[in-house]
Design a protein around this motif. Structure first.
Motif, PDB file in Angstrom:
ATOM      1  N   GLU A 260       0.674  -1.081  -0.012  1.00  0.00           N
ATOM      2  CA  GLU A 260      -0.083  -0.389  -0.208  1.00  0.00           C
ATOM      3  C   GLU A 260       0.808   1.075   0.117  1.00  0.00           C
ATOM      4  OE1 GLU A 260      -2.429  -0.579   3.537  1.00  0.00           O
ATOM      5  OE2 GLU A 260      -3.454  -1.750   2.818  1.00  0.00           O
ATOM      6  N   PHE A 261       0.451   2.395  -0.874  1.00  0.00           N
ATOM      7  CA  PHE A 261       0.864   3.338  -0.489  1.00  0.00           C
ATOM      8  C   PHE A 261       0.797   4.263  -0.253  1.00  0.00           C
ATOM      9  CE2 PHE A 261       2.201   7.885  -3.589  1.00  0.00           C
ATOM     10  CZ  PHE A 261       3.676   7.607  -3.515  1.00  0.00           C
ATOM     11  N   GLU A 262      -0.545   3.941   0.025  1.00  0.00           N
ATOM     12  CA  GLU A 262      -1.484   5.207   1.290  1.00  0.00           C
ATOM     13  C   GLU A 262      -0.774   7.003   0.950  1.00  0.00           C
ATOM     14  OE1 GLU A 262      -0.894   4.215   5.220  1.00  0.00           O
ATOM     15  OE2 GLU A 262      -1.211   2.472   5.349  1.00  0.00           O
ATOM     16  N   ASN A 263      -1.571   7.389  -0.159  1.00  0.00           N
ATOM     17  CA  ASN A 263      -1.281   8.728  -0.499  1.00  0.00           C
ATOM     18  C   ASN A 263      -0.516   9.456  -0.432  1.00  0.00           C
ATOM     19  OD1 ASN A 263      -4.388   8.294  -1.836  1.00  0.00           O
ATOM     20  ND2 ASN A 263      -4.740   8.804   0.740  1.00  0.00           N
ATOM     21  N   GLY A 264       1.289   8.384  -0.125  1.00  0.00           N
ATOM     22  CA  GLY A 264       2.655   8.860  -0.282  1.00  0.00           C
ATOM     23  C   GLY A 264       2.446   9.070   1.043  1.00  0.00           C
ATOM     24  N   LYS A 265       2.148   8.491   1.823  1.00  0.00           N
ATOM     25  CA  LYS A 265       2.606   8.526   2.880  1.00  0.00           C
ATOM     26  C   LYS A 265       4.004   7.250   3.592  1.00  0.00           C
ATOM     27  CE  LYS A 265       1.308   6.561   7.815  1.00  0.00           C
ATOM     28  NZ  LYS A 265      -0.345   5.487   8.535  1.00  0.00           N
ATOM     29  N   ASN A 266       3.544   5.955   2.503  1.00  0.00           N
ATOM     30  CA  ASN A 266       4.963   4.997   2.464  1.00  0.00           C
ATOM     31  C   ASN A 266       6.139   5.305   1.466  1.00  0.00           C
ATOM     32  OD1 ASN A 266       3.874   3.852   4.786  1.00  0.00           O
ATOM     33  ND2 ASN A 266       2.395   2.737   3.211  1.00  0.00           N
ATOM     34  N   ALA A 267       5.917   6.667   1.012  1.00  0.00           N
ATOM     35  CA  ALA A 267       6.690   6.944  -0.115  1.00  0.00           C
ATOM     36  C   ALA A 267       8.202   6.976   0.354  1.00  0.00           C
ATOM     37  CB  ALA A 267       6.380   8.709  -0.542  1.00  0.00           C
ATOM     38  N   THR A 268       9.477   6.732  -0.501  1.00  0.00           N
ATOM     39  CA  THR A 268      10.666   6.616  -0.437  1.00  0.00           C
ATOM     40  C   THR A 268      11.802   8.013   0.420  1.00  0.00           C
ATOM     41  OG1 THR A 268      12.614   6.016  -0.373  1.00  0.00           O
ATOM     42  CG2 THR A 268      11.685   7.140  -2.599  1.00  0.00           C
ATOM     43  N   SER A 269      11.957   8.438   1.210  1.00  0.00           N
ATOM     44  CA  SER A 269      12.681   9.535   1.539  1.00  0.00           C
ATOM     45  C   SER A 269      13.835  10.049   1.311  1.00  0.00           C
ATOM     46  CB  SER A 269      13.144   9.268   3.311  1.00  0.00           C
ATOM     47  OG  SER A 269      14.024   8.210   3.228  1.00  0.00           O
ATOM     48  N   HIS A 270      14.194   9.187  -0.195  1.00  0.00           N
ATOM     49  CA  HIS A 270      15.160   9.395  -0.825  1.00  0.00           C
ATOM     50  C   HIS A 270      17.049   9.723  -0.003  1.00  0.00           C
ATOM     51  CE1 HIS A 270      13.345   8.991  -4.549  1.00  0.00           C
ATOM     52  NE2 HIS A 270      12.493   9.825  -4.525  1.00  0.00           N
ATOM     53  N   ALA A 271      16.953   9.204   1.324  1.00  0.00           N
ATOM     54  CA  ALA A 271      17.934  10.135   1.933  1.00  0.00           C
ATOM     55  C   ALA A 271      19.028   8.783   2.238  1.00  0.00           C
ATOM     56  CB  ALA A 271      17.272  10.359   3.424  1.00  0.00           C
ATOM     57  N   ARG A 272      19.528   8.584   1.129  1.00  0.00           N
ATOM     58  CA  ARG A 272      20.099   7.389   1.047  1.00  0.00           C
ATOM     59  C   ARG A 272      21.225   7.046   2.267  1.00  0.00           C
ATOM     60  NH1 ARG A 272      19.287   9.335  -3.470  1.00  0.00           N
ATOM     61  NH2 ARG A 272      19.721   7.941  -4.773  1.00  0.00           N
ATOM     62  N   GLN A 273      21.557   8.695   2.827  1.00  0.00           N
ATOM     63  CA  GLN A 273      23.037   8.573   3.746  1.00  0.00           C
ATOM     64  C   GLN A 273      22.941   7.436   4.617  1.00  0.00           C
ATOM     65  OE1 GLN A 273      21.560  11.143   2.654  1.00  0.00           O
ATOM     66  NE2 GLN A 273      20.174  12.410   4.364  1.00  0.00           N
ATOM     67  N   THR A 274      21.164   7.698   4.839  1.00  0.00           N
ATOM     68  CA  THR A 274      20.712   6.662   6.274  1.00  0.00           C
ATOM     69  C   THR A 274      21.327   5.010   5.740  1.00  0.00           C
ATOM     70  OG1 THR A 274      18.851   5.789   5.340  1.00  0.00           O
ATOM     71  CG2 THR A 274      18.494   7.758   6.204  1.00  0.00           C
ATOM     72  N   ILE A 275      21.997   4.894   5.465  1.00  0.00           N
ATOM     73  CA  ILE A 275      22.558   3.562   4.718  1.00  0.00           C
ATOM     74  C   ILE A 275      23.599   3.454   5.625  1.00  0.00           C
ATOM     75  CG2 ILE A 275      23.272   1.856   3.218  1.00  0.00           C
ATOM     76  CD1 ILE A 275      20.446   2.347   3.388  1.00  0.00           C
ATOM     77  N   GLN A 276      24.913   4.260   5.701  1.00  0.00           N
ATOM     78  CA  GLN A 276      26.208   4.376   6.220  1.00  0.00           C
ATOM     79  C   GLN A 276      26.181   4.689   7.278  1.00  0.00           C
ATOM     80  OE1 GLN A 276      26.048   5.580   2.827  1.00  0.00           O
ATOM     81  NE2 GLN A 276      26.090   4.005   1.163  1.00  0.00           N
ATOM     82  N   ASP A 277      24.827   5.728   7.642  1.00  0.00           N
ATOM     83  CA  ASP A 277      25.141   6.723   8.620  1.00  0.00           C
ATOM     84  C   ASP A 277      25.022   6.236   9.908  1.00  0.00           C
ATOM     85  OD1 ASP A 277      24.502   8.558  10.867  1.00  0.00           O
ATOM     86  OD2 ASP A 277      22.742   8.946   9.720  1.00  0.00           O
ATOM     87  N   PRO A 278      26.312   5.743  11.099  1.00  0.00           N
ATOM     88  CA  PRO A 278      26.509   5.468  12.392  1.00  0.00           C
ATOM     89  C   PRO A 278      25.680   5.781  13.489  1.00  0.00           C
ATOM     90  CG  PRO A 278      28.130   6.560  12.149  1.00  0.00           C
ATOM     91  CD  PRO A 278      27.709   6.835  10.925  1.00  0.00           C
ATOM     92  N   HIS A 279      24.669   7.032  13.043  1.00  0.00           N
ATOM     93  CA  HIS A 279      23.423   7.221  13.416  1.00  0.00           C
ATOM     94  C   HIS A 279      22.471   7.274  13.754  1.00  0.00           C
ATOM     95  CE1 HIS A 279      27.360   8.853  15.492  1.00  0.00           C
ATOM     96  NE2 HIS A 279      28.169   9.859  14.464  1.00  0.00           N
ATOM     97  N   ALA A 280      22.488   6.584  12.426  1.00  0.00           N
ATOM     98  CA  ALA A 280      20.348   6.394  11.672  1.00  0.00           C
ATOM     99  C   ALA A 280      19.303   6.156  12.174  1.00  0.00           C
ATOM    100  CB  ALA A 280      20.692   6.166  10.671  1.00  0.00           C
ATOM    101  N   SER A 281      18.620   6.280  12.850  1.00  0.00           N
ATOM    102  CA  SER A 281      17.304   5.501  13.588  1.00  0.00           C
ATOM    103  C   SER A 281      16.876   3.941  12.241  1.00  0.00           C
ATOM    104  CB  SER A 281      16.340   6.260  13.015  1.00  0.00           C
ATOM    105  OG  SER A 281      15.516   6.578  12.354  1.00  0.00           O
TER     106      SER A 281
END
Length: 618
Positions: A260-281
């Motif tokens: 489900e896309f849910e009107n954009g609620k589940n859209a990607t953030s495009h925040a690719r830096q989260t993959i390497q970020d040691p502090h990412a949630s």
């Protein structure tokens, strides 16, 4: 693929696909003698899970297990094909209903496992097939497809196809192209904006408006006859909403966010830096990886083991079937990173000399280099991806040519970008490019300045790495003033009826277009035989007097490149380059074909690139 899709795609209304419950088997076949000898066959038919499927006795082949999911319309047959197995046909049947289907085992191409992937010796020519050449007008509109031809609309289908690419092979060979990268040609049975190819609705079949599987294989064969390899654009992260999977999911967890896309609620953030970020949630990581691009492109859950296996087999199947020399992976980092590690490892184990390049759209080389094979990452992540795309250098070159020179603007941007190469484990296996199908064309970005465009292309075709060029750059295709993807992916001159200009023949081209074509052809054909541009060491010098200079050095050859942004001719003192230039050495000018003896100075024409060739083996 684009970072952000056109508005037309964002608002397109996708209806749920009509489901056919005719027996569907994927993949349709496999090969004997493969490293990947244990595979999983996905069988789709209404209530197929109620059947007790058995494999008729076949020497060297074993049915290990049958996996059933929460959807009764799918079963997954896991089989092992041992070295003792010969080419032939497996037979599966059900004792309850006498249902049966055949599964061919084929013989492999000779030396298939030893195939050579694209390398730094190559130039990849990127084509949007729908916009390149219409070789078969009979397939422009196909009744079974939701979208018909609409050549007057920017986002419509214009009719280009695989046959058009086949017809253009002699032109591409003469130009100096050694590899073809086509944006996806697999079925995109979407109601609108389907021409771009990234909303796949059938992972095993070519879109009939593009041709057929057999024609795609024919393209590969005919291209190799011209010395050109074929690179397939693969999409692992998402698929088209008209795919059967949207109405009849193989399992509940096949699609991220419960489908489900849910009107954009589940859209990607495009925040690719989260993959390497040691502090990412964990929340931010999930929102990036699991989020959808748009409602029409549901996001696949590669953590689902059956789906992971499906995607891995699909890639190997296409390599073997179409005799590919490479893969370009769309939106690489958006997929689950553990899956990506397994996926690349499986392919490279099957084909050790193959090449795969991943699209990681970032100008930060610290993020891009994370994905390249051999990188020792802080978090312990291990990748088997051979190549990544150099968005950092692309951005730097455009900025450098558009900025005035100063201590922190102009050519220094290029110097600093390349100085970050210490982050990469294999700088020869980085893909460099001036533009692509998701960004404005280089000629447009450089203000329709022919001289700047020639400098940019000379740099990208002589620096380290694998060169990629977008179709039509050789004739200065332009999307000014529009940023619309339909204008960026403009029809190639001569590929369609009614055009007054023909790049294939030169008819109707302007003087500037012909000169650009000559420059590109000279560079590409020189690249083909230049050991220095293939494996040569790169030594560059900090910019001086508006000039960026560097050398590519091999045992046999040294190539000197000077990029002069000055509006007047410059007599440049080159004593600072003596470490790469023996005194009184003869050098051949690539563009003028004149030989000169290099002393302490060199004359550099205004706003131009100068390429000097020193054959050191003589």
């Amino acid at each position: 693929m684009m970072r952000f899709l056109n508005t037309l795609l964002l608002v397109s209304a996708c209806t749920l696909p009509t489901i056919s419950y005719a027996l569907d088997v994927e993949p349709a076949n496999w090969w004997v003698g493969m490293n990947k000898s244990t595979i999983t066959i996905m069988v789709h038919e209404k209530n197929i899970s109620n059947e007790q499927i058995k494999l008729a006795k076949y020497n060297g082949v074993k049915l290990n297990k049958i996996t059933r999911t929460d959807n009764p319309n799918y079963v997954f047959l896991n089989i092992t094909i041992s070295d003792a197995a010969k080419a032939g046909t497996l037979e599966f049947n059900s004792s309850e209903t006498n249902q049966r289907f055949e599964f061919p085992l084929l013989a492999r191409y000779k030396n298939s496992a030893k195939r050579q992937g694209f390398t730094s010796a190559d130039t990849l020519y990127l084509i949007n097939p729908d916009r390149f050449a219409n070789g078969d007008e009979q397939n422009d509109t196909v009744p079974s497809m939701l979208e018909a031809a609409d050549p007057t609309t920017k986002g419509g289908r214009h009719g280009g196809d695989i046959q058009g690419v086949i017809n253009a092979l002699p032109y591409l060979k003469d130009l100096g192209v050694t590899q073809l990268w086509l944006t996806p040609v697999l079925e995109n049975n979407m109601p609108d904006y389907s021409y771009h190819g990234y909303a796949i609705t059938d992972f095993y079949n070519v879109d009939p408006r593009m041709g057929s599987n057999s024609l795609y294989k024919s393209l590969s064969v005919k291209a190799k006859e011209q010395g050109i390899g074929l690179v397939m654009d693969m999409v692992l992260n998402h698929f088209g909403a008209e795919h059967t999977w949207m109405k009849d999911k193989p399992s509940k967890d096949w699609i991220n966010f419960n489908g489900e896309f849910e009107n954009g609620k589940n859209a990607t953030s495009h925040a690719r830096q989260t993959i390497q970020d040691p502090h990412a949630s964990d929340y931010d990581k999930r929102q990036f990886n699991d989020g959808w691009f748009v409602a029409s492109m549901p996001d696949l859950n590669q953590r689902q083991p059956l789906l992971s296996e499906y995607l891995t087999q699909n890639a190997i199947w296409w390599i073997e079937y179409a005799d590919l020399s490479g893969i370009r992976v769309d939106t690489y980092s958006y997929s689950d990173k553990a899956f990506l590690s397994d996926w690349t490892k499986a392919i490279m184990q099957e084909y050790p000399d193959f090449n795969i390049v991943g699209e990681e759209w970032t100008s930060n080389p610290a993020i891009a280099s994370y994905w390249q094979r051999g990188k020792h990452n802080q978090d312990g992540y291990t990748s088997s991806l051979p190549s990544v795309m150099d968005f950092s250098l692309q951005e730097a070159v455009i900025q450098a040519l558009n900025e005035d020179e100063s201590w922190n603007t102009g050519w220094v941007k290029v110097y600093e970008s390349l100085a970050n190469d210490f982050l990469y484990p294999d700088t020869n296996n980085i893909m460099v490019f001036a533009d692509n199908h998701d960004m404005s064309r280089v000629y447009t970005e450089l203000g329709q300045d022919e001289a700047k465009t020639k400098m940019a292309m000379t740099l990208f075709l002589t620096t380290r790495g694998i060169a990629q060029m977008y179709y039509g750059t050789e004739v200065l295709l332009d999307n000014t003033p529009s940023k619309d993807h339909g204008d960026i992916r403009i029809d190639f001159p001569g590929g369609f009826k009614g055009q007054t200009r023909n790049a294939f023949t030169g008819e109707g081209l302007t003087k500037q277009q012909k000169e650009m074509h000559k420059t590109i052809s000279t560079l590409l054909n020189f690249r083909k035989g230049s050991n220095a541009l293939d494996k040569g060491k790169l030594v560059h010098f900090t910019p001086q007097q508006g000039v960026y200079s560097y050398a590519r050095i091999s045992d046999e050859q040294t190539v000197l490149v000077f990029m002069n942004k000055n509006t007047k001719e410059l007599t440049k003192n080159i004593e600072y380059m003596q470490e790469v230039i023996p005194k009184n050495t003869k050098a051949l000018n690539l563009f003028t074909h004149k030989t000169q003896v290099l002393g302490n100075t060199v004359a550099l024409p205004a706003m131009s690139a100068t390429v000097l060739i020193i054959n050191t083996s003589q």
